[in-house]
Design an enzyme around this catalytic site. Structure first.
Site, PDB file in Angstrom:
ATOM      1  CB  SER A   1      49.679  40.038  46.037  1.00 37.38           C
ATOM      2  OG  SER A   1      48.778  40.403  45.290  1.00 37.38           O
TER       3      SER A   1
ATOM      4  CG  ASP B   1      46.455  45.832  49.129  1.00 38.25           C
ATOM      5  OD1 ASP B   1      47.320  45.486  48.428  1.00 38.25           O
ATOM      6  OD2 ASP B   1      45.708  44.295  49.642  1.00 38.25           O
ATOM      7  N   GLY B   2      48.345  47.575  47.288  1.00 40.68           N
ATOM      8  CA  GLY B   2      47.727  48.736  46.168  1.00 40.68           C
ATOM      9  C   GLY B   2      49.242  50.112  45.687  1.00 40.68           C
ATOM     10  N   GLY B   3      49.229  50.082  44.346  1.00 40.63           N
ATOM     11  CA  GLY B   3      50.149  50.775  44.115  1.00 40.63           C
ATOM     12  C   GLY B   3      51.236  50.694  44.433  1.00 40.63           C
TER      13      GLY B   3
ATOM     14  CG  PHE C   1      40.684  45.190  38.463  1.00 42.57           C
ATOM     15  CD1 PHE C   1      40.438  44.009  38.048  1.00 42.57           C
ATOM     16  CD2 PHE C   1      39.759  46.251  39.056  1.00 42.57           C
ATOM     17  CE1 PHE C   1      38.966  43.921  37.600  1.00 42.57           C
ATOM     18  CE2 PHE C   1      38.178  45.566  39.247  1.00 42.57           C
ATOM     19  CZ  PHE C   1      38.502  44.771  38.161  1.00 42.57           C
TER      20      PHE C   1
ATOM     21  CG  HIS D   1      48.627  40.392  49.757  1.00 40.49           C
ATOM     22  ND1 HIS D   1      48.155  41.027  51.292  1.00 40.49           N
ATOM     23  CD2 HIS D   1      47.600  40.492  48.848  1.00 40.49           C
ATOM     24  CE1 HIS D   1      47.034  41.196  51.285  1.00 40.49           C
ATOM     25  NE2 HIS D   1      46.747  41.794  50.100  1.00 40.49           N
TER      26      HIS D   1
ATOM     27  CG  MET E   1      42.405  48.739  50.718  1.00 39.25           C
ATOM     28  SD  MET E   1      43.487  46.532  50.603  1.00 39.25           S
ATOM     29  CE  MET E   1      43.204  47.311  48.951  1.00 39.25           C
TER      30      MET E   1
ATOM     31  CG  MET F   1      38.828  39.966  44.671  1.00 39.62           C
ATOM     32  SD  MET F   1      39.418  40.874  42.910  1.00 39.62           S
ATOM     33  CE  MET F   1      41.007  41.452  43.943  1.00 39.62           C
TER      34      MET F   1
ATOM     35  CG  MET G   1      39.770  42.552  48.895  1.00 43.28           C
ATOM     36  SD  MET G   1      40.497  42.800  47.677  1.00 43.28           S
ATOM     37  CE  MET G   1      41.820  41.599  47.477  1.00 43.28           C
TER      38      MET G   1
ATOM     39  CG  HIS H   1      43.406  41.260  51.496  1.00 43.95           C
ATOM     40  ND1 HIS H   1      43.696  42.484  50.096  1.00 43.95           N
ATOM     41  CD2 HIS H   1      42.176  42.475  51.656  1.00 43.95           C
ATOM     42  CE1 HIS H   1      42.736  43.624  50.291  1.00 43.95           C
ATOM     43  NE2 HIS H   1      42.111  43.724  51.162  1.00 43.95           N
TER      44      HIS H   1
ATOM     45  CG  ASP I   1      44.832  40.786  47.163  1.00 47.69           C
ATOM     46  OD1 ASP I   1      44.468  41.038  47.883  1.00 47.69           O
ATOM     47  OD2 ASP I   1      46.161  40.385  46.130  1.00 47.69           O
TER      48      ASP I   1
HETATM   49  C1  DX5 Z   1      43.782  45.590  45.383  1.00 48.01           C
HETATM   50  C2  DX5 Z   1      45.138  44.092  45.865  1.00 48.01           C
HETATM   51  C3  DX5 Z   1      45.946  43.762  45.923  1.00 48.01           C
HETATM   52  C4  DX5 Z   1      46.838  44.505  44.521  1.00 48.01           C
HETATM   53  C5  DX5 Z   1      48.107  45.214  44.791  1.00 48.01           C
HETATM   54  O1  DX5 Z   1      42.567  44.622  45.204  1.00 48.01           O
HETATM   55  O2  DX5 Z   1      43.756  43.835  47.370  1.00 48.01           O
HETATM   56  O3  DX5 Z   1      46.815  43.015  46.863  1.00 48.01           O
HETATM   57  O4  DX5 Z   1      47.298  42.760  44.261  1.00 48.01           O
HETATM   58  O5  DX5 Z   1      48.280  44.869  43.521  1.00 48.01           O
HETATM   59  P1  DX5 Z   1      49.505  45.525  42.608  1.00 48.01           P
HETATM   60  O6  DX5 Z   1      50.514  45.650  43.741  1.00 48.01           O
HETATM   61  O7  DX5 Z   1      49.732  45.755  42.057  1.00 48.01           O
HETATM   62  O8  DX5 Z   1      48.406  47.443  43.425  1.00 48.01           O
HETATM   63 ZN    ZN Z   2      45.196  42.484  49.088  1.00 46.89          ZN
END
Ligand code: DX5
Ligand code: ZN
Length: 225
Positions: free
Chosen positions: A12, A179-181, A147, A37, A141, A41, A72, A70, A39
């Site tokens: 991302s 996606d995430g962590g 973030f 990827h 997710m 927002m 959001m 993605h 993001d």
């Molecule tokens: C979160 C985003 C993710 C984010 C993932 O809101 O959708 O794509 O960038 O980031 P990491 O890998 O740092 O958790």
């Molecule tokens: Zn994402």
């Protein structure tokens, strides 16, 4: 039982250095990233603002890798045409923001893009069932979106298992993305739970060597029984 398959790593650019975006993208390519990827927002669906068509277009000119966008955002349909024109290959919308899901997915496909849906951590897997056969991608997710750099929500593992089951039950060929962590500490379990495509922001961009990090993440997705 799942048949072994290879994983996809989708870094991302949320965590990239935007002053050197061209170099960052070149590094991801050199490191063997499968997708980029992106993001988007809007400060409404999530409490953060990022970027839109202009950045998608910029990234499009920098790489031939598929752009996994993605959204959001609320009213995602307002952006479909512009993002497709800017060079998105896939668009993933949140079910929580998409009351006319079937129509919205059809529109994404009409524009020549892969159509995906995303589920927030608190949203049941069942929300994907009615459209599963029309999906190119299901995104689970594993943090609350907004973030980069947040911690993986451990209870997501069971949800990923149930999402894989739902795709099998509905004979869906959709990619199962998380996606995430995602990091070296989490990816293997998530892979074993049934995901095949991994977004990684912080883990890749905070690494001393992002190319090596992509390879390290991939290496942890070994054959599953
Ligand atoms: C979160 C985003 C993710 C984010 C993932 O809101 O959708 O794509 O960038 O980031 P990491 O890998 O740092 O958790
Ligand atoms: Zn994402």
């Amino acid at each position: 039982m799942m048949s072994p398959m290879s994983c996809r790593i989708a870094p991302s650019i949320l965590s990239a250095d935007f002053g050197h975006l061209a170099d960052e993208i070149a590094r991801l390519e050199a490191g063997g990233a499968d997708w980029i990827h992106i993001d988007v927002m809007d400060g409404r669906f999530v409490p953060n603002l990022t970027f839109g068509a202009k950045v998608i277009e910029t990234v499009r000119k920098l790489t031939r890798l598929p752009l996994d966008v993605h959204l959001m955002v609320v009213q995602p349909e307002n952006y479909f045409d512009a993002f497709a024109k800017a060079g998105a290959n896939g668009m993933t919308i949140h079910v929580e923001a998409a009351p006319h899901l079937e129509r919205q997915l059809a529109r994404i496909r009409e524009l020549g893009c892969g159509a995906g849906i995303a589920l927030n951590p608190g949203t049941p897997v069942e929300w994907a069932r009615e459209v599963a056969s029309e999906l190119d991608l299901l995104l689970v997710m594993t943090v609350n979106p907004g973030f980069g750099g947040q911690s993986f929500i451990a209870s997501s593992l069971d949800k990923i298992r149930r999402a894989r089951l739902l795709l099998m039950e509905t004979r869906s060929r959709a990619v199962l993305e998380v996606d995430g962590g995602i990091s070296r500490a989490t990816i293997e379990q998530v892979w074993r739970a049934g995901a095949d495509t991994f977004v990684a922001g912080h883990a890749v961009f905070s690494a001393a060597d992002p190319c090596a990090e992509i390879a390290a993440l991939r290496a942890m997705c070994t054959e599953r029984a």
